[in-house]
Design a protein around this motif. Structure first.
Motif, PDB file in Angstrom:
ATOM      1  N   UNK A   1      10.909  -1.483 -12.424  1.00 43.34           N
ATOM      2  CA  UNK A   1       9.447  -1.460 -12.399  1.00 43.34           C
ATOM      3  C   UNK A   1       8.837  -2.562 -11.535  1.00 43.34           C
ATOM      4  N   UNK A   2       9.321  -3.805 -11.572  1.00 44.59           N
ATOM      5  CA  UNK A   2       8.730  -4.818 -10.692  1.00 44.59           C
ATOM      6  C   UNK A   2       8.794  -4.428  -9.209  1.00 44.59           C
ATOM      7  N   UNK A   3       9.922  -3.860  -8.795  1.00 40.78           N
ATOM      8  CA  UNK A   3      10.053  -3.453  -7.388  1.00 40.78           C
ATOM      9  C   UNK A   3       9.080  -2.336  -7.045  1.00 40.78           C
ATOM     10  N   UNK A   4       8.993  -1.322  -7.902  1.00 37.82           N
ATOM     11  CA  UNK A   4       8.110  -0.185  -7.638  1.00 37.82           C
ATOM     12  C   UNK A   4       6.648  -0.620  -7.652  1.00 37.82           C
ATOM     13  N   UNK A   5       6.277  -1.453  -8.611  1.00 40.47           N
ATOM     14  CA  UNK A   5       4.902  -1.951  -8.636  1.00 40.47           C
ATOM     15  C   UNK A   5       4.591  -2.770  -7.387  1.00 40.47           C
ATOM     16  N   UNK A   6       5.561  -3.517  -6.902  1.00 36.83           N
ATOM     17  CA  UNK A   6       5.369  -4.252  -5.664  1.00 36.83           C
ATOM     18  C   UNK A   6       5.129  -3.330  -4.481  1.00 36.83           C
ATOM     19  N   UNK A   7       5.825  -2.213  -4.442  1.00 40.09           N
ATOM     20  CA  UNK A   7       5.621  -1.246  -3.369  1.00 40.09           C
ATOM     21  C   UNK A   7       4.244  -0.589  -3.480  1.00 40.09           C
ATOM     22  N   UNK A   8       3.814  -0.298  -4.694  1.00 37.59           N
ATOM     23  CA  UNK A   8       2.474   0.275  -4.871  1.00 37.59           C
ATOM     24  C   UNK A   8       1.398  -0.739  -4.487  1.00 37.59           C
ATOM     25  N   UNK A   9       1.596  -1.986  -4.856  1.00 33.72           N
ATOM     26  CA  UNK A   9       0.638  -3.017  -4.455  1.00 33.72           C
ATOM     27  C   UNK A   9       0.555  -3.102  -2.935  1.00 33.72           C
ATOM     28  N   UNK A  10       1.709  -3.055  -2.261  1.00 33.98           N
ATOM     29  CA  UNK A  10       1.729  -3.216  -0.804  1.00 33.98           C
ATOM     30  C   UNK A  10       1.054  -2.055  -0.079  1.00 33.98           C
ATOM     31  N   UNK A  11       1.055  -0.867  -0.679  1.00 30.65           N
ATOM     32  CA  UNK A  11       0.434   0.284  -0.013  1.00 30.65           C
ATOM     33  C   UNK A  11      -1.065   0.362  -0.284  1.00 30.65           C
ATOM     34  N   UNK A  12      -1.563  -0.474  -1.203  1.00 29.15           N
ATOM     35  CA  UNK A  12      -2.999  -0.591  -1.415  1.00 29.15           C
ATOM     36  C   UNK A  12      -3.615  -1.525  -0.369  1.00 29.15           C
ATOM     37  N   UNK A  13      -4.836  -1.232   0.016  1.00 28.80           N
ATOM     38  CA  UNK A  13      -5.590  -2.169   0.831  1.00 28.80           C
ATOM     39  C   UNK A  13      -5.902  -3.419  -0.001  1.00 28.80           C
ATOM     40  N   UNK A  14      -6.187  -4.553   0.642  1.00 25.73           N
ATOM     41  CA  UNK A  14      -6.599  -5.729  -0.127  1.00 25.73           C
ATOM     42  C   UNK A  14      -7.742  -5.382  -1.084  1.00 25.73           C
ATOM     43  N   UNK A  15      -7.599  -5.783  -2.329  1.00 25.41           N
ATOM     44  CA  UNK A  15      -8.531  -5.507  -3.425  1.00 25.41           C
ATOM     45  C   UNK A  15      -8.560  -4.033  -3.813  1.00 25.41           C
ATOM     46  N   UNK A  16      -7.540  -3.289  -3.385  1.00 31.38           N
ATOM     47  CA  UNK A  16      -7.420  -1.907  -3.818  1.00 31.38           C
ATOM     48  C   UNK A  16      -7.139  -1.819  -5.308  1.00 31.38           C
ATOM     49  N   UNK A  17      -7.276  -0.616  -5.857  1.00 30.09           N
ATOM     50  CA  UNK A  17      -7.249  -0.420  -7.312  1.00 30.09           C
ATOM     51  C   UNK A  17      -6.158   0.567  -7.701  1.00 30.09           C
ATOM     52  N   UNK A  18      -5.427   0.201  -8.760  1.00 27.87           N
ATOM     53  CA  UNK A  18      -4.395   1.061  -9.333  1.00 27.87           C
ATOM     54  C   UNK A  18      -4.798   1.438 -10.753  1.00 27.87           C
ATOM     55  N   UNK A  19      -4.876   2.736 -11.023  1.00 30.56           N
ATOM     56  CA  UNK A  19      -5.049   3.233 -12.392  1.00 30.56           C
ATOM     57  C   UNK A  19      -3.698   3.729 -12.887  1.00 30.56           C
TER      58      UNK A  19
END
Length: 209
Positions: A128-146
């Motif tokens: 999960x830490x790796x996958x969440x890191x990949x999701x964070x990286x594909x978001x724009x700065x200050x992007x939002x994850x639900x």
């Protein structure tokens, strides 16, 4: 216990096979699910000017892709189950990427928001830490994850042909903040019921940095 690469492949393969074999019944059984509360929770926290570019992570047959697209946003789906990808493309008309959740290949800083409804619980806790890191990286700065997941007592394992990890709020917060997100809100679903009758934990997070 550390899960070996072979075990992780088995988890991914068997979980995808479960959904591949039940794709038609899954589409019929979830077609009328009301997740408008979750969609609204994501959209109200995204900053900037519409339309937004949104990834439906684990889009399944494409129900929510149609909703995002109908609201005028650019919606992109991603799913690991081949039949779901076909359904989602046909039903929504949106771009849909076929990718294993444990072997993602995502563009950097591309999405304004990610909608991960009833999907991240399929990721083993060690990954999960790796996958969440990949999701964070594909978001724009200050992007939002639900994200919305069935909650539990931080246990994981097989459940009716699918692998799942079931976290409580404290553990989920730890995963998310360590991955570089700040919490915007959380709530339990279905609404209007006592907590012991609300199995789903929904939460909204902003990319930090």
């Amino acid at each position: 216990m550390t899960l070996s690469p072979d075990t992780l492949r088995q988890i991914s393969d068997l979980t995808r096979t479960h959904y591949q074999d039940s794709a038609e019944s899954f589409r019929e059984g979830t077609a009328d699910h009301d997740v408008s509360q979750n969609i609204a929770a994501l959209l109200r926290h995204i900053e900037g000017t519409e339309p937004f570019t949104i990834m439906d992570f684990g889009c399944g047959p494409g129900r929510d892709l149609k909703t995002f697209s109908g609201l005028g946003h650019r919606a992109v789906g991603l799913d690991g189950t081949e039949r779901f990808v076909e359904m989602a493309r046909d039903d929504s008309g949106c771009e849909v990427w076929h990718q294993d959740f444990l072997a993602l290949d995502l563009p950097d800083a591309y999405f304004d928001g990610i909608f991960a409804n009833a999907v991240l619980f399929h990721i083993p806790a060690q990954e999960l830490p790796r996958v969440l890191g990949q999701l964070r990286a594909t978001l724009k700065p200050r992007g939002v994850l639900f994200c919305s997941n069935p909650r539990g007592d931080n246990q994981e394992g097989w459940n009716r042909g699918r692998y799942g990890s079931y976290h409580d709020l404290a553990a989920w917060r730890d995963f998310m903040t360590t991955a570089g997100f700040e919490e915007l809100e959380h709530y339990y679903r279905p609404t209007g019921l006592p907590l012991d009758q609300q199995p789903w934990l929904a939460s909204v997070w902003r990319r930090v940095g």
